[in-house]
Design a protein around this motif. Sequence first.
Motif, PDB file in Angstrom:
ATOM      1  N   THR A 246      -5.987  -0.423   4.297  1.00 42.34           N
ATOM      2  CA  THR A 246      -4.535  -0.480   4.290  1.00 42.34           C
ATOM      3  C   THR A 246      -4.054   0.434   3.176  1.00 42.34           C
ATOM      4  O   THR A 246      -4.372   0.204   2.003  1.00 42.34           O
ATOM      5  CB  THR A 246      -4.045  -1.925   4.071  1.00 42.34           C
ATOM      6  N   ILE A 247      -3.337   1.473   3.571  1.00 39.35           N
ATOM      7  CA  ILE A 247      -2.924   2.526   2.637  1.00 39.35           C
ATOM      8  C   ILE A 247      -1.409   2.503   2.500  1.00 39.35           C
ATOM      9  O   ILE A 247      -0.686   2.872   3.423  1.00 39.35           O
ATOM     10  CB  ILE A 247      -3.418   3.910   3.131  1.00 39.35           C
ATOM     11  N   HIS A 248      -0.940   2.032   1.356  1.00 43.64           N
ATOM     12  CA  HIS A 248       0.487   2.043   1.030  1.00 43.64           C
ATOM     13  C   HIS A 248       0.754   3.329   0.254  1.00 43.64           C
ATOM     14  O   HIS A 248       0.014   3.644  -0.688  1.00 43.64           O
ATOM     15  CB  HIS A 248       0.851   0.828   0.164  1.00 43.64           C
ATOM     16  N   HIS A 249       1.790   4.064   0.650  1.00 39.09           N
ATOM     17  CA  HIS A 249       2.051   5.342  -0.017  1.00 39.09           C
ATOM     18  C   HIS A 249       3.532   5.678   0.023  1.00 39.09           C
ATOM     19  O   HIS A 249       4.257   5.267   0.934  1.00 39.09           O
ATOM     20  CB  HIS A 249       1.240   6.464   0.626  1.00 39.09           C
TER      21      HIS A 249
ATOM     22  N   VAL B 168     -13.478  -0.017  12.784  1.00 37.67           N
ATOM     23  CA  VAL B 168     -12.749   0.607  11.673  1.00 37.67           C
ATOM     24  C   VAL B 168     -11.262   0.710  12.019  1.00 37.67           C
ATOM     25  O   VAL B 168     -10.886   1.325  13.010  1.00 37.67           O
ATOM     26  CB  VAL B 168     -13.309   2.008  11.363  1.00 37.67           C
ATOM     27  N   VAL B 169     -10.433   0.111  11.165  1.00 34.61           N
ATOM     28  CA  VAL B 169      -8.982   0.149  11.337  1.00 34.61           C
ATOM     29  C   VAL B 169      -8.378   0.729  10.056  1.00 34.61           C
ATOM     30  O   VAL B 169      -8.706   0.283   8.957  1.00 34.61           O
ATOM     31  CB  VAL B 169      -8.414  -1.264  11.609  1.00 34.61           C
ATOM     32  N   THR B 170      -7.511   1.726  10.224  1.00 36.91           N
ATOM     33  CA  THR B 170      -6.823   2.336   9.083  1.00 36.91           C
ATOM     34  C   THR B 170      -5.324   2.219   9.331  1.00 36.91           C
ATOM     35  O   THR B 170      -4.830   2.678  10.363  1.00 36.91           O
ATOM     36  CB  THR B 170      -7.211   3.823   8.921  1.00 36.91           C
ATOM     37  N   LEU B 171      -4.632   1.583   8.404  1.00 41.26           N
ATOM     38  CA  LEU B 171      -3.184   1.389   8.502  1.00 41.26           C
ATOM     39  C   LEU B 171      -2.493   2.165   7.389  1.00 41.26           C
ATOM     40  O   LEU B 171      -2.851   2.018   6.222  1.00 41.26           O
ATOM     41  CB  LEU B 171      -2.823  -0.092   8.358  1.00 41.26           C
ATOM     42  N   PHE B 172      -1.525   2.975   7.737  1.00 34.93           N
ATOM     43  CA  PHE B 172      -0.720   3.703   6.759  1.00 34.93           C
ATOM     44  C   PHE B 172       0.657   3.049   6.709  1.00 34.93           C
ATOM     45  O   PHE B 172       1.302   2.877   7.736  1.00 34.93           O
ATOM     46  CB  PHE B 172      -0.572   5.169   7.159  1.00 34.93           C
ATOM     47  N   HIS B 173       1.076   2.681   5.506  1.00 36.95           N
ATOM     48  CA  HIS B 173       2.389   2.077   5.305  1.00 36.95           C
ATOM     49  C   HIS B 173       3.175   2.943   4.324  1.00 36.95           C
ATOM     50  O   HIS B 173       2.877   2.946   3.130  1.00 36.95           O
ATOM     51  CB  HIS B 173       2.273   0.651   4.741  1.00 36.95           C
ATOM     52  N   GLU B 174       4.127   3.698   4.850  1.00 40.68           N
ATOM     53  CA  GLU B 174       4.979   4.493   3.968  1.00 40.68           C
ATOM     54  C   GLU B 174       5.979   3.549   3.298  1.00 40.68           C
ATOM     55  O   GLU B 174       6.650   2.767   3.965  1.00 40.68           O
ATOM     56  CB  GLU B 174       5.708   5.567   4.763  1.00 40.68           C
TER      57      GLU B 174
ATOM     58  N   VAL C  29       0.029   5.804  -4.412  1.00 43.37           N
ATOM     59  CA  VAL C  29      -0.820   5.363  -3.311  1.00 43.37           C
ATOM     60  C   VAL C  29      -1.587   4.137  -3.797  1.00 43.37           C
ATOM     61  O   VAL C  29      -2.206   4.163  -4.866  1.00 43.37           O
ATOM     62  CB  VAL C  29      -1.818   6.453  -2.872  1.00 43.37           C
ATOM     63  N   ARG C  30      -1.554   3.064  -3.019  1.00 49.57           N
ATOM     64  CA  ARG C  30      -2.336   1.861  -3.322  1.00 49.57           C
ATOM     65  C   ARG C  30      -3.070   1.474  -2.062  1.00 49.57           C
ATOM     66  O   ARG C  30      -2.469   1.267  -1.004  1.00 49.57           O
ATOM     67  CB  ARG C  30      -1.415   0.724  -3.783  1.00 49.57           C
TER      68      ARG C  30
ATOM     69  N   LYS D 113      -1.723  16.290  -5.249  1.00 57.32           N
ATOM     70  CA  LYS D 113      -0.363  15.791  -5.479  1.00 57.32           C
ATOM     71  C   LYS D 113      -0.156  15.578  -6.983  1.00 57.32           C
ATOM     72  O   LYS D 113      -0.715  14.640  -7.564  1.00 57.32           O
ATOM     73  CB  LYS D 113      -0.132  14.467  -4.740  1.00 57.32           C
ATOM     74  N   ALA D 114       0.642  16.420  -7.612  1.00 55.29           N
ATOM     75  CA  ALA D 114       0.877  16.319  -9.054  1.00 55.29           C
ATOM     76  C   ALA D 114       1.616  15.030  -9.393  1.00 55.29           C
ATOM     77  O   ALA D 114       2.533  14.614  -8.682  1.00 55.29           O
ATOM     78  CB  ALA D 114       1.685  17.519  -9.531  1.00 55.29           C
ATOM     79  N   GLY D 115       1.195  14.377 -10.472  1.00 50.62           N
ATOM     80  CA  GLY D 115       1.874  13.185 -10.955  1.00 50.62           C
ATOM     81  C   GLY D 115       1.680  11.935 -10.121  1.00 50.62           C
ATOM     82  O   GLY D 115       2.385  10.951 -10.298  1.00 50.62           O
ATOM     83  N   LEU D 116       0.724  11.960  -9.228  1.00 51.99           N
ATOM     84  CA  LEU D 116       0.491  10.834  -8.321  1.00 51.99           C
ATOM     85  C   LEU D 116      -0.291   9.729  -9.019  1.00 51.99           C
ATOM     86  O   LEU D 116      -1.324   9.978  -9.648  1.00 51.99           O
ATOM     87  CB  LEU D 116      -0.297  11.313  -7.098  1.00 51.99           C
ATOM     88  N   HIS D 117       0.203   8.500  -8.916  1.00 51.16           N
ATOM     89  CA  HIS D 117      -0.571   7.330  -9.341  1.00 51.16           C
ATOM     90  C   HIS D 117      -1.299   6.818  -8.102  1.00 51.16           C
ATOM     91  O   HIS D 117      -0.673   6.560  -7.078  1.00 51.16           O
ATOM     92  CB  HIS D 117       0.354   6.231  -9.892  1.00 51.16           C
ATOM     93  N   TRP D 118      -2.628   6.666  -8.202  1.00 51.88           N
ATOM     94  CA  TRP D 118      -3.368   6.133  -7.063  1.00 51.88           C
ATOM     95  C   TRP D 118      -4.476   5.207  -7.534  1.00 51.88           C
ATOM     96  O   TRP D 118      -5.027   5.369  -8.612  1.00 51.88           O
ATOM     97  CB  TRP D 118      -3.906   7.238  -6.166  1.00 51.88           C
ATOM     98  N   GLU D 119      -4.738   4.222  -6.706  1.00 50.49           N
ATOM     99  CA  GLU D 119      -5.823   3.290  -6.986  1.00 50.49           C
ATOM    100  C   GLU D 119      -6.243   2.605  -5.684  1.00 50.49           C
ATOM    101  O   GLU D 119      -5.518   2.625  -4.698  1.00 50.49           O
ATOM    102  CB  GLU D 119      -5.437   2.265  -8.043  1.00 50.49           C
ATOM    103  N   PHE D 120      -7.432   2.003  -5.738  1.00 56.17           N
ATOM    104  CA  PHE D 120      -7.931   1.253  -4.587  1.00 56.17           C
ATOM    105  C   PHE D 120      -8.795   0.104  -5.084  1.00 56.17           C
ATOM    106  O   PHE D 120      -9.241   0.092  -6.232  1.00 56.17           O
ATOM    107  CB  PHE D 120      -8.738   2.148  -3.635  1.00 56.17           C
ATOM    108  N   HIS D 121      -9.022  -0.836  -4.208  1.00 53.36           N
ATOM    109  CA  HIS D 121     -10.045  -1.847  -4.434  1.00 53.36           C
ATOM    110  C   HIS D 121     -10.638  -2.245  -3.086  1.00 53.36           C
ATOM    111  O   HIS D 121     -10.029  -2.035  -2.036  1.00 53.36           O
ATOM    112  CB  HIS D 121      -9.499  -3.073  -5.193  1.00 53.36           C
TER     113      HIS D 121
END
Length: 141
Positions: A5-8, A39-45, A62-63, A97-105
Amino acid sequence: MPLWTIHHTPGIFSDEEKQELSSRITDHYEKIGLPRFYVVTLFHETRPENIYVGGEPTPAGVRITIDHIARHNPDQESRRRTAQWVKGILQPHIERKAGLHWEFHVDETSEDLWMINGLVPPPGGSDAEKSWAENNATAPY
């Protein structure tokens, strides 16, 4: 099942990049024997005013949460390799992407709480799972 699940925030991923990233993710899991349909990939803008880091809105973020159910890492070193693999998959799509905060778990969920199309998936590596992978579809076993 791996569920990504990709929130961006807007503008992080084009439609083409979403397709490429989800294909790369799926290809990896297929290489270790999982059926592609697991495999399921969800993008949530999500608008910047709806993503907060440290109590502040994040203009570019991006989280990602990843749920692993079909397979689990047996030890700390395997978990580290998984984290490095995830980082490697994401970096080409994110680091430009300059200045992007991203993380995952990554969470590892009990397979006892999982069904697909009303069926309990077959045991990992079993002939039934191999059949599901070959046919890319569920079937009673």
